[in-house]
Design a protein around this motif. Structure first.
Motif, mmCIF file in Angstrom:
data_model
loop_
_atom_site.group_PDB
_atom_site.id
_atom_site.type_symbol
_atom_site.label_atom_id
_atom_site.label_comp_id
_atom_site.label_asym_id
_atom_site.label_seq_id
_atom_site.Cartn_x
_atom_site.Cartn_y
_atom_site.Cartn_z
ATOM 1 N N GLY A 18 0.960 -0.684 -0.656
ATOM 2 C CA GLY A 18 -0.153 0.120 -0.097
ATOM 3 C C GLY A 18 0.477 0.957 -0.453
ATOM 4 N N SER A 19 1.866 1.392 0.748
ATOM 5 C CA SER A 19 2.490 2.438 1.600
ATOM 6 C C SER A 19 3.355 2.628 -0.609
ATOM 7 C CB SER A 19 3.554 2.057 2.560
ATOM 8 O OG SER A 19 5.102 1.585 1.808
ATOM 9 N N SER A 20 4.001 1.296 -1.209
ATOM 10 C CA SER A 20 4.207 1.683 -2.340
ATOM 11 C C SER A 20 3.582 2.690 -3.812
ATOM 12 C CB SER A 20 5.204 0.229 -2.808
ATOM 13 O OG SER A 20 4.819 -0.600 -3.086
ATOM 14 N N LEU A 21 1.907 1.932 -3.631
ATOM 15 C CA LEU A 21 1.032 2.389 -4.446
ATOM 16 C C LEU A 21 0.867 3.602 -4.009
ATOM 17 C CD1 LEU A 21 -0.105 1.591 -6.643
ATOM 18 C CD2 LEU A 21 -1.723 0.655 -5.106
ATOM 19 N N ALA A 22 0.730 4.156 -2.736
ATOM 20 C CA ALA A 22 0.154 5.530 -2.472
ATOM 21 C C ALA A 22 1.504 6.230 -3.311
ATOM 22 C CB ALA A 22 0.796 5.671 -1.060
ATOM 23 N N ALA A 23 2.780 6.222 -2.947
ATOM 24 C CA ALA A 23 3.725 7.227 -3.488
ATOM 25 C C ALA A 23 4.051 7.413 -4.786
ATOM 26 C CB ALA A 23 5.431 6.309 -2.882
ATOM 27 N N GLU A 24 3.934 5.912 -5.065
ATOM 28 C CA GLU A 24 3.836 5.995 -7.053
ATOM 29 C C GLU A 24 2.025 6.872 -7.774
ATOM 30 O OE1 GLU A 24 5.994 6.254 -9.595
ATOM 31 O OE2 GLU A 24 7.249 4.309 -7.926
ATOM 32 N N CYS A 25 1.468 6.512 -6.784
ATOM 33 C CA CYS A 25 -0.157 7.358 -6.994
ATOM 34 C C CYS A 25 0.150 9.286 -6.782
ATOM 35 C CB CYS A 25 -0.926 6.766 -6.493
ATOM 36 S SG CYS A 25 -1.951 5.286 -7.174
ATOM 37 N N LEU A 322 -13.371 -0.788 -8.072
ATOM 38 C CA LEU A 322 -12.076 -2.193 -6.301
ATOM 39 C C LEU A 322 -11.135 -2.242 -7.739
ATOM 40 C CD1 LEU A 322 -11.903 -2.970 -4.197
ATOM 41 C CD2 LEU A 322 -13.429 -5.166 -4.993
ATOM 42 N N PHE A 323 -10.172 -1.758 -6.996
ATOM 43 C CA PHE A 323 -8.582 -2.647 -7.975
ATOM 44 C C PHE A 323 -7.762 -3.140 -6.280
ATOM 45 C CE2 PHE A 323 -4.325 -2.197 -9.177
ATOM 46 C CZ PHE A 323 -4.338 -1.511 -10.167
ATOM 47 N N TRP A 324 -7.230 -4.506 -7.105
ATOM 48 C CA TRP A 324 -6.371 -5.476 -5.942
ATOM 49 C C TRP A 324 -4.658 -5.194 -6.579
ATOM 50 C CZ3 TRP A 324 -8.567 -9.662 -3.584
ATOM 51 C CH2 TRP A 324 -10.449 -10.156 -4.245
ATOM 52 N N PHE A 325 -4.467 -5.227 -5.256
ATOM 53 C CA PHE A 325 -2.903 -4.941 -5.658
ATOM 54 C C PHE A 325 -2.652 -5.927 -4.337
ATOM 55 C CE2 PHE A 325 0.906 -2.724 -4.926
ATOM 56 C CZ PHE A 325 1.392 -2.766 -6.213
ATOM 57 N N ALA A 336 8.637 -4.946 -5.398
ATOM 58 C CA ALA A 336 7.707 -3.407 -4.783
ATOM 59 C C ALA A 336 8.184 -2.280 -5.663
ATOM 60 C CB ALA A 336 7.650 -2.777 -3.160
ATOM 61 N N PRO A 337 9.400 -1.541 -6.151
ATOM 62 C CA PRO A 337 9.249 -1.257 -6.515
ATOM 63 C C PRO A 337 8.231 -1.372 -8.364
ATOM 64 C CG PRO A 337 11.387 -1.680 -6.221
ATOM 65 C CD PRO A 337 10.238 -2.403 -5.693
ATOM 66 N N ALA A 338 8.492 -1.762 -8.662
ATOM 67 C CA ALA A 338 7.761 -2.153 -9.927
ATOM 68 C C ALA A 338 7.263 -2.164 -10.248
ATOM 69 C CB ALA A 338 8.360 -3.740 -11.073
ATOM 70 N N ALA A 339 6.223 -3.049 -9.163
ATOM 71 C CA ALA A 339 5.106 -4.110 -9.313
ATOM 72 C C ALA A 339 3.893 -2.575 -8.175
ATOM 73 C CB ALA A 339 4.427 -4.344 -7.878
ATOM 74 N N ALA A 340 4.494 -1.351 -7.865
ATOM 75 C CA ALA A 340 3.752 -0.348 -7.061
ATOM 76 C C ALA A 340 4.377 0.723 -8.510
ATOM 77 C CB ALA A 340 4.872 0.842 -6.408
ATOM 78 N N ARG A 341 4.875 1.177 -9.592
ATOM 79 C CA ARG A 341 4.711 1.820 -10.436
ATOM 80 C C ARG A 341 4.016 0.745 -11.790
ATOM 81 N NH1 ARG A 341 9.459 4.433 -12.559
ATOM 82 N NH2 ARG A 341 9.436 4.896 -10.457
ATOM 83 N N LEU A 342 4.041 0.229 -11.796
ATOM 84 C CA LEU A 342 3.153 -0.650 -12.421
ATOM 85 C C LEU A 342 1.106 -0.836 -11.871
ATOM 86 C CD1 LEU A 342 2.432 -2.409 -15.015
ATOM 87 C CD2 LEU A 342 2.596 -4.791 -13.412
ATOM 88 N N GLY A 343 0.855 -0.995 -11.063
ATOM 89 C CA GLY A 343 -0.100 -0.207 -10.342
ATOM 90 C C GLY A 343 -0.493 0.555 -10.153
ATOM 91 N N ALA A 344 -0.132 2.094 -10.042
ATOM 92 C CA ALA A 344 0.018 2.849 -10.428
ATOM 93 C C ALA A 344 0.004 3.354 -11.911
ATOM 94 C CB ALA A 344 1.118 4.183 -10.024
ATOM 95 N N GLN A 345 0.107 2.469 -13.019
ATOM 96 C CA GLN A 345 0.131 3.039 -14.182
ATOM 97 C C GLN A 345 -1.192 2.243 -14.336
ATOM 98 O OE1 GLN A 345 3.295 1.465 -16.077
ATOM 99 N NE2 GLN A 345 4.254 3.631 -15.597
#
Length: 371
Positions: A18-25, A322-325, A336-345
């Motif tokens: 959650g924190s990595s996705l928040a930072a990317e978003c 609803l988005f699954w992560f 996490a770095p690539a997953a969060a970047r991809l998730g935000a995209q």
């Protein structure tokens, strides 16, 4: 009840996912992070003995791992370690296939024999004669990485609510209304998009939001810290059995050992079982001739897997907004770095970049479980 705030994205779970996705978003949207515990990362993130290991999770995880490696190194979160799978003669065919598979995927790995093994792992018992050496394997500073993402999200305006266990999630008029209760009292917010990054609690959170569960299964992983004689050399690599029934690595002048267990569990504050710790020690003693002086501490965490053991990134095809992560198994920290970047995209409709261009996002989509 606190005043009703409005956000573009609400993320349930403030661990590494959650924190990595928040930072990317955060540069593109107003983000709310909702965390049930007193502090983010209390469960899996805070108990991880994580390492960046090219072969963990299999070839379909490798693109996420490879895409994350440079970012982790550039931000100073990696320390050289080296990784080694060890086996006996009956593991030879498995070892050769393992190395060939990951060489084809692009990993840096080589098959080695007894002479090299003796140099790398002092005290290795004579029946262990074949190994797969991964020179790029590295320790990850999990705490620093997690704090980096939390700080980055806050700096750009994300809001973190701790002690906020989600109570309801209702969607109407193209937005979610969320309520929670906790030690800080009741709270509520609205958000256009809701992200389920709740780790072991991913299925219960999805059900709370009116979606069908995907079968995200928490699995218990146990760890013990030992004082051994002689102390482990600083150069000792992460060492794993080809049977996947133990691994160990040094932690300062101590040894961290796991039975590599994956015991189905329920979402909870996990604790190790005595039998798991005993099995880990027995298996280690069958591999190395070391003297255990003390068992100093033990702990366990929950790693959550989807039914096909791949992560789940994407919108639920049956529940709007609803988005699954979730479902990052034992590779969630290192990817996490690539997953969060991809998730935000995927979440915000952003274009792919150099980090994510070669990742086949469709294999991680939740729609694969809704056929």
């Amino acid at each position: 009840m606190s005043a009703l705030e409005t956000f573009d994205v609400a993320i349930v779970g403030a661990g590494m996912a959650g924190s990595s996705l928040a930072a990317e978003c955060a540069p593109h949207a107003r983000v709310l992070l909702i965390e049930a515990e007193d502090t983010p990362g209390y469960h899996t993130t805070g108990r991880s003995a994580a390492f960046w290991h090219e072969t963990i999770g299999g070839p379909k995880i490798y693109p996420l791992t490879a895409a994350s490696g440079d970012w982790l190194a550039e931000h100073g979160f990696l320390s050289p370690r080296g990784g080694l799978h060890i086996g006996r003669e009956d593991h030879r065919a498995k070892a050769e296939a393992f190395v060939a598979e990951f060489l084809e995927a692009g990993a840096r790995i080589e098959l080695i024999g007894r002479e090299r093994l003796e140099q790398i792992v002092p005290g290795l018992r004579p029946e262990w004669i074949i190994g797969a050496w991964e020179p790029e394997c590295a320790d990850i500073d999990v705490a620093a990485m997690h704090q980096h993402y939390l700080a980055a999200a806050r700096k750009i305006g994300s809001v973190l609510r701790v002690r906020a266990r989600l109570d309801s999630a209702e969607r109407s008029g193209g937005e979610w209304t969320l309520t929670w209760n906790g030690a800080a009292g009741p709270g509520c917010a609205r958000a256009a998009l809701l992200v389920d990054a709740a780790g072991a609690w991913a299925d219960p959170v999805a059900q709370l939001a009116g979606a069908a569960p995907l079968g995200i299964q928490p699995m218990r992983r146990s760890m013990v810290q030992l004082r051994i004689d002689p102390p482990p050399p600083a150069t000792l690599p992460l060492t794993l059995s080809f049977d996947e029934d133990f691994y160990f690595r040094p932690q300062g002048d101590r040894l961290w050992l796991s039975p590599h267990d994956e015991t189905p569990d329920v979402p909870r504050d996990a604790a190790p079982e005595e039998l798991d710790i005993a099995m880990a020690i027995d298996r280690m003693e069958q591999a190395v001739d070391w003297n255990i002086r003390a068992l100093e501490r033990r702990w366990a965490g929950l790693r959550s897997f989807s039914p096909d053991r791949l992560p789940v990134y994407g919108f639920d095809p049956a529940r709007e907004g609803l988005f699954w992560f979730a479902g990052q198994g034992g590779f969630g920290i290192q990817t996490a770095p690539a997953a969060a970047r991809l998730g935000a995209q995927l979440l915000l409709g952003l274009p792919r970049d150099a980090m994510t261009a070669s990742i086949a996002a469709e294999i991680y989509a939740p729609a694969r479980f809704r056929a």
